[in-house]
Design a protein around this motif. Sequence first.
Motif, PDB file in Angstrom:
ATOM      1  N   ARG A 206      13.018  -4.057  18.115  1.00  0.00           N
ATOM      2  CA  ARG A 206      12.129  -3.966  16.959  1.00  0.00           C
ATOM      3  C   ARG A 206      11.276  -2.713  17.109  1.00  0.00           C
ATOM      4  N   LYS A 207      11.435  -1.792  16.179  1.00  0.00           N
ATOM      5  CA  LYS A 207      10.646  -0.558  16.181  1.00  0.00           C
ATOM      6  C   LYS A 207      10.734   0.149  17.538  1.00  0.00           C
ATOM      7  N   ASP A 208      11.949   0.276  18.033  1.00  0.00           N
ATOM      8  CA  ASP A 208      12.245   0.997  19.273  1.00  0.00           C
ATOM      9  C   ASP A 208      11.681   0.333  20.526  1.00  0.00           C
ATOM     10  N   ILE A 209      11.336  -0.945  20.436  1.00  0.00           N
ATOM     11  CA  ILE A 209      10.943  -1.726  21.607  1.00  0.00           C
ATOM     12  C   ILE A 209      11.989  -2.821  21.797  1.00  0.00           C
ATOM     13  N   CYS A 210      12.564  -2.859  23.000  1.00  0.00           N
ATOM     14  CA  CYS A 210      13.619  -3.829  23.291  1.00  0.00           C
ATOM     15  C   CYS A 210      13.114  -4.911  24.245  1.00  0.00           C
ATOM     16  N   THR A 211      13.427  -6.155  23.921  1.00  0.00           N
ATOM     17  CA  THR A 211      13.201  -7.276  24.837  1.00  0.00           C
ATOM     18  C   THR A 211      14.559  -7.900  25.133  1.00  0.00           C
ATOM     19  N   LEU A 212      14.827  -8.123  26.408  1.00  0.00           N
ATOM     20  CA  LEU A 212      16.090  -8.729  26.810  1.00  0.00           C
ATOM     21  C   LEU A 212      15.827 -10.147  27.292  1.00  0.00           C
ATOM     22  N   TYR A 213      16.606 -11.083  26.747  1.00  0.00           N
ATOM     23  CA  TYR A 213      16.453 -12.491  27.069  1.00  0.00           C
ATOM     24  C   TYR A 213      17.724 -13.048  27.689  1.00  0.00           C
ATOM     25  N   LEU A 214      17.554 -14.180  28.376  1.00  0.00           N
ATOM     26  CA  LEU A 214      18.674 -14.945  28.906  1.00  0.00           C
ATOM     27  C   LEU A 214      18.595 -16.333  28.295  1.00  0.00           C
ATOM     28  N   ASP A 215      19.635 -16.729  27.577  1.00  0.00           N
ATOM     29  CA  ASP A 215      19.632 -18.020  26.880  1.00  0.00           C
ATOM     30  C   ASP A 215      19.932 -19.154  27.859  1.00  0.00           C
ATOM     31  N   THR A 216      19.060 -20.152  27.903  1.00  0.00           N
ATOM     32  CA  THR A 216      19.259 -21.297  28.794  1.00  0.00           C
ATOM     33  C   THR A 216      19.755 -22.536  28.064  1.00  0.00           C
ATOM     34  N   THR A 217      19.775 -22.479  26.728  1.00  0.00           N
ATOM     35  CA  THR A 217      19.997 -23.680  25.932  1.00  0.00           C
ATOM     36  C   THR A 217      21.450 -23.886  25.507  1.00  0.00           C
ATOM     37  N   GLY A 218      22.080 -22.824  25.010  1.00  0.00           N
ATOM     38  CA  GLY A 218      23.425 -22.966  24.449  1.00  0.00           C
ATOM     39  C   GLY A 218      23.333 -23.364  22.994  1.00  0.00           C
ATOM     40  N   GLN A 219      23.921 -24.497  22.632  1.00  0.00           N
ATOM     41  CA  GLN A 219      23.770 -24.995  21.265  1.00  0.00           C
ATOM     42  C   GLN A 219      22.282 -25.126  20.949  1.00  0.00           C
ATOM     43  N   PRO A 220      21.815 -24.617  19.794  1.00  0.00           N
ATOM     44  CA  PRO A 220      20.376 -24.635  19.498  1.00  0.00           C
ATOM     45  C   PRO A 220      19.780 -26.038  19.562  1.00  0.00           C
ATOM     46  N   LEU A 221      18.495 -26.098  19.847  1.00  0.00           N
ATOM     47  CA  LEU A 221      17.828 -27.369  20.074  1.00  0.00           C
ATOM     48  C   LEU A 221      17.753 -28.256  18.838  1.00  0.00           C
ATOM     49  N   HIS A 222      17.911 -27.669  17.644  1.00  0.00           N
ATOM     50  CA  HIS A 222      17.896 -28.546  16.471  1.00  0.00           C
ATOM     51  C   HIS A 222      19.142 -29.421  16.401  1.00  0.00           C
ATOM     52  N   LYS A 223      20.153 -29.103  17.194  1.00  0.00           N
ATOM     53  CA  LYS A 223      21.336 -29.969  17.282  1.00  0.00           C
ATOM     54  C   LYS A 223      21.026 -31.068  18.291  1.00  0.00           C
TER      55      LYS A 223
END
Length: 382
Positions: A159-176
């Motif tokens: 976003r606007k030349d700022i990067c955040t890197l994440y690691l997903d721990t959930t898999g299928q989204p929590l609303h499922k």
Amino acid sequence: MQTASQEHQTLFRMCCPCHFGLESVLKFELQRLGAQEIAAADGRVSFSGDYAMLAAANIELTVAERVLIELGTFSVKPTSRKTPFEPLFEGVSRLPLERFIGSNDAFPVKGSSLDSALHSVPSCQAIVKKAAVKRLQTAYHVTELPETGAMHPLQFQIRKDICTLYLDTTGQPLHKRGWRQIANAAPIRETLAAGILDLSRVRPDTQLCDPFCGSGTLLIEAAYRATHRALGLRRSFLSERWQQIPKRIWFGAREAARAKILTDCNFHAIGYDIDPAAVRLSQENAKKAGVADLIEVRQGDVKDLTVLPEQLLVCNPPYGERMLDVEAARTLYRVMGQVFPKENACSIISPDAEFEQCFGRKARKRRKVYNGMLQCQLYQYW
């Protein structure tokens, strides 16, 4: 890579995306879980915790969409026209990916980019992957990464030349949640329903009424909330297969969640729908969710609704962009205004700016929320 016992004692940053307007609900849930250094922003809440907190967040949070580990944030503003992706490559290369990703683990990459010179998402994906490979090869002193182990998805957000890197721990989204196999034409997402019910102050002794129950989402989420049943107990998560997290941590998180369940409460919910197919669907979903004993569903038209003095009204009525044309929806709002007693507390979600005028009453409180991509207001009366 740190051992599981070492990492369990070390705090790291996590982030949970959520519906816009529900950040305060999510923040309070995290406070109750014991998360530290909680910070809310638009559509997300970040916090610090260990692997035990990661497991608890996945199992117990009701309005979060997923639990992400924040690996780092850095500028990707190009410093050279010839090598515009160099800051992205170098930024990823400096992050301690080996703290969470093993030498055999798979790490697919996806992401998004807005208002940035790095506007090509496929190109960014390729660079992030290349940099991650370099970092892990160096960390593990190998020339090949088989990626045959557990899945560790990387997500970048620029976003606007700022990067955040994440690691997903959930898999299928929590609303499922694991109970809704089928739904009606326009279901409300479970996480949004949970947020509305929290804001409506559903308690163990609440008597709830939903005059437009559809597939039963509000009824079922209310039953879970009233009985303190963790929604993640009925499903699994991607990070349960990570060797970095001991099985005992997940076992402990589930046992802690089960200990909170109320087995003796006075909650009851009743739902109505004019469509008999929706009534049958709600009943079936309540059985799958394991809360059929707390929920009653009947066929009925809202114009014939009888509301008891003790009932809390919470509903997601059909409206113009969902199931009815705008005028039909507004006619329905007028009927609701005539039928819903002024003495009863109620929460109604609608995208119509003229809802209050049609309903005939000005809300005591309004809150902007999003149902999918549709901007709505939660109108609350008491």
